[in-house]
Design a protein around this motif. Sequence first.
Motif, mmCIF file in Angstrom:
data_model
loop_
_atom_site.group_PDB
_atom_site.id
_atom_site.type_symbol
_atom_site.label_atom_id
_atom_site.label_comp_id
_atom_site.label_asym_id
_atom_site.label_seq_id
_atom_site.Cartn_x
_atom_site.Cartn_y
_atom_site.Cartn_z
ATOM 1 N N ARG A 174 0.829 -1.212 0.000
ATOM 2 C CA ARG A 174 0.000 0.000 0.000
ATOM 3 C C ARG A 174 0.858 1.255 0.000
ATOM 4 O O ARG A 174 0.478 2.284 -0.537
ATOM 5 C CB ARG A 174 -0.923 -0.015 1.228
ATOM 6 C CG ARG A 174 -1.893 1.154 1.281
ATOM 7 C CD ARG A 174 -2.969 0.998 0.215
ATOM 8 N NE ARG A 174 -3.735 2.225 0.058
ATOM 9 C CZ ARG A 174 -3.478 3.148 -0.856
ATOM 10 N NH1 ARG A 174 -2.466 3.010 -1.681
ATOM 11 N NH2 ARG A 174 -4.240 4.224 -0.942
ATOM 12 N N GLY A 175 2.016 1.201 0.628
ATOM 13 C CA GLY A 175 2.896 2.364 0.675
ATOM 14 C C GLY A 175 4.253 1.984 1.235
ATOM 15 O O GLY A 175 4.432 0.907 1.819
ATOM 16 N N PRO A 215 2.939 4.595 -3.368
ATOM 17 C CA PRO A 215 3.316 5.885 -2.790
ATOM 18 C C PRO A 215 4.476 5.706 -1.813
ATOM 19 O O PRO A 215 4.519 4.716 -1.064
ATOM 20 C CB PRO A 215 2.045 6.344 -2.071
ATOM 21 C CG PRO A 215 0.934 5.582 -2.720
ATOM 22 C CD PRO A 215 1.518 4.261 -3.109
ATOM 23 N N LEU A 264 -2.869 7.261 3.570
ATOM 24 C CA LEU A 264 -3.044 6.272 2.513
ATOM 25 C C LEU A 264 -4.197 5.322 2.832
ATOM 26 O O LEU A 264 -4.962 4.937 1.942
ATOM 27 C CB LEU A 264 -1.753 5.484 2.317
ATOM 28 C CG LEU A 264 -0.586 6.263 1.693
ATOM 29 C CD1 LEU A 264 0.649 5.380 1.605
ATOM 30 C CD2 LEU A 264 -0.946 6.794 0.315
ATOM 31 N N LYS A 294 -7.401 7.234 2.182
ATOM 32 C CA LYS A 294 -7.652 7.357 0.744
ATOM 33 C C LYS A 294 -8.195 6.053 0.176
ATOM 34 O O LYS A 294 -9.146 6.046 -0.615
ATOM 35 C CB LYS A 294 -6.369 7.743 0.027
ATOM 36 C CG LYS A 294 -6.541 7.957 -1.473
ATOM 37 C CD LYS A 294 -5.232 8.385 -2.117
ATOM 38 C CE LYS A 294 -5.409 8.571 -3.619
ATOM 39 N NZ LYS A 294 -4.139 8.954 -4.285
ATOM 40 N N ARG A 295 -7.629 4.940 0.601
ATOM 41 C CA ARG A 295 -8.100 3.647 0.113
ATOM 42 C C ARG A 295 -9.542 3.386 0.564
ATOM 43 O O ARG A 295 -10.366 2.876 -0.196
ATOM 44 C CB ARG A 295 -7.173 2.538 0.617
ATOM 45 C CG ARG A 295 -7.651 1.118 0.316
ATOM 46 C CD ARG A 295 -7.831 0.879 -1.179
ATOM 47 N NE ARG A 295 -6.594 0.968 -1.906
ATOM 48 C CZ ARG A 295 -5.746 -0.035 -2.103
ATOM 49 N NH1 ARG A 295 -6.018 -1.220 -1.603
ATOM 50 N NH2 ARG A 295 -4.654 0.153 -2.810
#
Length: 286
Positions: free
Chosen positions: A108-109, A207, A267, A270-271
């Motif tokens: 995811r990041g 990201p 993050l 946002k997801r």
Amino acid sequence: MHETLSYPEAEPTAGVLLIHGLTGTPNEMRHIARGLSRAGFLVHSVKLAGHCGSEADLVATDRHDWFQSVVAAAEMMRREVEHFFVAGLSMGAVLALKYAIEYPRHVRGLGLYGTTFFYDGWSIPAVAKFAFLLPLFQRLGIGRRKVFLEAPPYGLKNERLRQAIVTKMNSGDSSAAGLPGNPWPALAQFYLLSAEVQKNLHRVQAPALVIHARDDDVASLRNAQLIERKARGPVETVVLTNSYHLITLDQEKDVVVARSVDFFRRLIGKRQQEHAPSRGLAETVV
């Protein structure tokens, strides 16, 4: 192979895999591990193959073994959380990037702390500019028993902590603070790993939070700028002004924790927004 930190009163939906640097130990990541855990994340600090032992133990492994340590820890952790993040210090950041390249759908990041592709900081001796020859030396069997010894300030601006770390490094217990030097064969493997990841940075889609010290004594800001230029995913950069290389331990370690928690939480938010069910007209009328 790893250390788990979590708080039982909450069931974490997000986890962070932390990766230490070359010749280092999971202790390098302990402060950020505790900070992330207190913020509600499940945390695993992986011990890379060959580390926390002797020089011979390290030299008996290579970059493939180190990466497999990361893959194994990631596979275990991904089953436990919905949102999976990977973060690393120095060479650990390079391994985090490699994981994001090889498994783009899993990450995811990224948290990239003091990323090191090149040993080009201000404390590195001039002879290090020939370090790119180490893979060739390894193939020719040259320097199997050679070691580049660590030199002041050992990645730490905090003098009290620096003295404590040096004492532990020289105690013979590498599990506490790592080895006091970098064996040539291990450095050769590092440069091969670095070259491979640099060549594929355009494949990094996750990201990335890049945190780097302006006065990094081991790896200059050029390392962070390379990620900014070549990574395909969004990059957020934080430049620290009161630390050296080991930013997860040094004077601004709390900044590293705070910025990481904020970045990962954003993050996740946002997801969740992206996957929220659309609301019909009847639901929006008050």
